[in-house]
Write a protein that holds these residues in place. Sequence first.
Motif, short mmCIF file in Angstrom:
data_model
loop_
_atom_site.label_atom_id
_atom_site.label_comp_id
_atom_site.label_asym_id
_atom_site.label_seq_id
_atom_site.Cartn_x
_atom_site.Cartn_y
_atom_site.Cartn_z
N LEU A 144 0.82 -1.23 0.00
CA LEU A 144 0.00 0.00 0.00
C LEU A 144 0.84 1.27 0.00
CD1 LEU A 144 -3.17 0.08 0.07
CD2 LEU A 144 -2.20 -2.13 0.74
N ARG A 145 2.15 1.12 0.13
CA ARG A 145 3.07 2.26 0.16
C ARG A 145 2.84 3.15 1.38
NH1 ARG A 145 3.49 4.02 -6.30
NH2 ARG A 145 3.73 1.87 -7.08
N GLY A 146 2.62 2.50 2.51
CA GLY A 146 2.48 3.24 3.76
C GLY A 146 1.17 2.98 4.46
N GLU A 147 0.88 3.80 5.44
CA GLU A 147 -0.35 3.72 6.22
C GLU A 147 -0.54 5.05 6.94
OE1 GLU A 147 1.32 2.08 10.45
OE2 GLU A 147 0.59 0.59 9.05
N ASP A 148 -1.71 5.23 7.55
CA ASP A 148 -1.93 6.42 8.37
C ASP A 148 -1.53 6.18 9.82
OD1 ASP A 148 -2.83 7.79 6.19
OD2 ASP A 148 -4.89 8.01 6.88
N LEU A 184 -8.36 -4.11 9.39
CA LEU A 184 -7.86 -3.16 8.39
C LEU A 184 -9.01 -2.32 7.86
CD1 LEU A 184 -5.74 -5.65 6.22
CD2 LEU A 184 -5.09 -4.55 8.37
N THR A 185 -8.80 -1.03 7.78
CA THR A 185 -9.83 -0.15 7.24
C THR A 185 -9.16 1.09 6.65
OG1 THR A 185 -11.99 0.84 7.73
CG2 THR A 185 -10.25 1.11 9.39
N GLY A 186 -9.97 2.00 6.10
CA GLY A 186 -9.39 3.19 5.49
C GLY A 186 -9.06 4.27 6.49
N GLU A 187 -10.05 4.68 7.28
CA GLU A 187 -9.87 5.78 8.20
C GLU A 187 -10.05 5.33 9.65
OE1 GLU A 187 -8.96 8.80 7.32
OE2 GLU A 187 -9.05 8.43 5.15
N MET A 188 -9.21 5.80 10.53
CA MET A 188 -9.33 5.52 11.95
C MET A 188 -10.50 6.32 12.52
SD MET A 188 -7.78 3.73 14.38
CE MET A 188 -6.04 3.56 13.93
N ARG A 189 -11.41 5.64 13.20
CA ARG A 189 -12.54 6.32 13.83
C ARG A 189 -12.29 6.41 15.34
NH1 ARG A 189 -14.26 8.87 9.59
NH2 ARG A 189 -14.88 7.49 7.88
N PRO A 190 -12.05 7.60 15.86
CA PRO A 190 -11.74 7.74 17.29
C PRO A 190 -12.79 7.11 18.19
CG PRO A 190 -11.27 9.79 16.14
CD PRO A 190 -11.96 8.89 15.15
N ALA A 205 -5.08 1.64 9.96
CA ALA A 205 -5.81 2.61 9.15
C ALA A 205 -4.94 2.90 7.92
CB ALA A 205 -6.06 3.89 9.94
N LEU A 206 -5.34 2.35 6.80
CA LEU A 206 -4.52 2.41 5.59
C LEU A 206 -4.53 3.79 4.95
CD1 LEU A 206 -5.63 -1.02 4.14
CD2 LEU A 206 -3.37 -0.48 5.08
N GLY A 207 -5.60 4.55 5.18
CA GLY A 207 -5.73 5.86 4.55
C GLY A 207 -6.65 5.80 3.35
N HIS A 208 -7.68 6.65 3.35
CA HIS A 208 -8.67 6.60 2.28
C HIS A 208 -8.04 6.85 0.91
CE1 HIS A 208 -12.55 7.00 0.34
NE2 HIS A 208 -12.20 8.17 -0.13
N ARG A 209 -7.31 7.92 0.78
CA ARG A 209 -6.70 8.24 -0.51
C ARG A 209 -5.65 7.19 -0.90
NH1 ARG A 209 -6.06 12.30 -4.25
NH2 ARG A 209 -4.01 12.40 -5.24
N ARG A 210 -4.90 6.70 0.09
CA ARG A 210 -3.87 5.71 -0.22
C ARG A 210 -4.49 4.45 -0.81
NH1 ARG A 210 -1.78 5.83 4.21
NH2 ARG A 210 -0.02 7.23 3.78
N THR A 211 -5.60 4.00 -0.26
CA THR A 211 -6.23 2.80 -0.81
C THR A 211 -6.83 3.07 -2.18
OG1 THR A 211 -8.30 3.26 0.37
CG2 THR A 211 -6.70 1.82 1.46
#
Length: 239
Positions: A144-148, A184-190, A205-211
Amino acid sequence: METTPDPSADLPVEERAAATLADLAGWLHVHLNERQTLFRVGPAGVNVLGLALEPADLPERPEVDALFLHRALRLGDRFPELGVLNAHDGFDLQLTTGPNLRLAGRLGWREVRPLFWQGKAAGLTAIPPQGEWRAFHTALREELRGEDRSWGPDDPSFVRLALTNAMNPGLLGLAHRLGVNVYLTGEMRPSAQETARSLGLGVVALGHRRTELWGLRQLARELEEAFPGLRTEVYAGGR
């Protein structure tokens, strides 16, 4: 100086090109289950296809024959000489977080099973080939070239994962009951972090744009494979 005539010069453009705009639109309709894939008509022949998430990611003068945009509505009257393809819901469902069988295949995940939440496809569960958290996490970040943001599970000696398009206490609880220990998901939900930690789950949290960018690169690979001779250019907007 005499030149050898090109036997393909007299052929219609759609016969000489690697693909036609209609070919590409039809492929997207079938393989992404997208209803409307031709956003704007243009020249039929396509040898170079530019792919971007949105118009803002495009260069001032893309040297392509046609465009694919995930979010095309803001294009306006830019590039009137180019045909434009579009896929939104099908792209999100199949190429980002959720039931992304392409990512599962790329990373060699096994025992891949669909995950449903409130009657809808929310993702999948699987077992990666890496036997423990650290190696799995490394392979995931490389792909994925990184993560959040992330943290590991309470028991890092094994990984059974869920890849989902949402993060809430109910879905975390369902994943835990299915034996998942890495979420695994896109955005971390506090609001859901406390639940995840209380269940001993690792979270990435992989990051919405990154995915989405991963999905764009994967789509480019699949189109080049489906249409020999087609060249793709993926525009990430410098991010």
